[in-house]
Write a protein that holds these residues in place. Sequence first.
Motif, PDB file in Angstrom:
ATOM      1  N   ALA B  82       0.851  -1.199   0.000  1.00 43.10           N
ATOM      2  CA  ALA B  82       0.000   0.000   0.000  1.00 43.10           C
ATOM      3  C   ALA B  82       0.878   1.237   0.000  1.00 43.10           C
ATOM      4  O   ALA B  82       2.030   1.197   0.422  1.00 43.10           O
ATOM      5  CB  ALA B  82      -0.897  -0.010   1.236  1.00 43.10           C
ATOM      6  N   THR B  97      -8.335   3.927  -2.886  1.00 43.06           N
ATOM      7  CA  THR B  97      -6.991   3.631  -3.406  1.00 43.06           C
ATOM      8  C   THR B  97      -6.370   2.474  -2.617  1.00 43.06           C
ATOM      9  O   THR B  97      -5.157   2.415  -2.447  1.00 43.06           O
ATOM     10  CB  THR B  97      -6.089   4.884  -3.345  1.00 43.06           C
ATOM     11  N   ARG B 100      -3.229  -0.908  -4.582  1.00 38.06           N
ATOM     12  CA  ARG B 100      -2.082  -0.117  -5.059  1.00 38.06           C
ATOM     13  C   ARG B 100      -1.883  -0.257  -6.561  1.00 38.06           C
ATOM     14  O   ARG B 100      -1.432   0.663  -7.232  1.00 38.06           O
ATOM     15  CB  ARG B 100      -0.832  -0.527  -4.261  1.00 38.06           C
TER      16      ARG B 100
END
Lengths: 120, 162
Positions: B82, B97, B100
């Motif tokens: 991440a 998000t 990744r």
Amino acid sequence: MSLIARHLEENGIPTVVIGSAKDIVEYTAVARFVFTDFPLGNPAGLPGQAEMQKAIVAQALGLLQTATAPQTTEAAPFQWNGDPGWRAVYNRVTPENAEYLRQKGEARRRMMLAKKPQTD
Amino acid sequence: MDDPGQPVGYMERTRLYYRALGYKADYQWAHNETAPFTPLAKPLTEARIALLTTASPLDGSNKDAKGWRHVWSAPVDPAPDALDTSDLAWDRETTHTNDRESFLPLAAAAALAQEGRFAGLTPRFHGVPTEYSIRKTLAQDAPETLARLREDGADAAILCAI
């Protein structure tokens, strides 16, 4: 990001930008651009969709090879799969949130002022 | 009102948003009529490619004591699970998000390299700040990014802008 791409190109490194803010990337002007028409946040493909992400990288690689002139834009052949009204969401200003945004801006300016070094 | 099916006009959207926040002066994006262009000097199958992101490492090590973000780099293998996108402007109401790969597709690129589409990724990917200051980008971040790509022997770069 577009300014970094331009600097790399000026210094002999070919680039391709992958991004979803088409107007901003094209206003700054870059050599090669793969436009992905998604909400801001997932330029390289929808979350969890590995095959789509791979196809978008493959398209960017292809553009590195095939583009013969600067400001070459290609659109990726994918669409957002969620709310069809997503385009209206990001940073929207409406009569309903206008007062909230005005207060948010004031709070932000007060915070920035407090951060400034004191001169006296 | 935006035309459905047409790309979002983010410059106009941003202008209206910051005016609603009470800012008097509109942000001025860098504008160019033309762009520099370098052809790929070798076949793609022989090219080593760098990936660039606008995200930050989770530990915040790309920030100095004043909170300014700087160019940073990290190995592509093992890739980070991440990255931090909390400083960036993206549509938090519509998406996330947490994947990744959706903004820094290291595994997708590695798979394509494995298939022989290009020679491989450079050993590091690089993070570049998105700056309000065009001057800082041009004076500091762009030359620093170039130096790191040269150090890594990058033949080309893919820049993924969140």
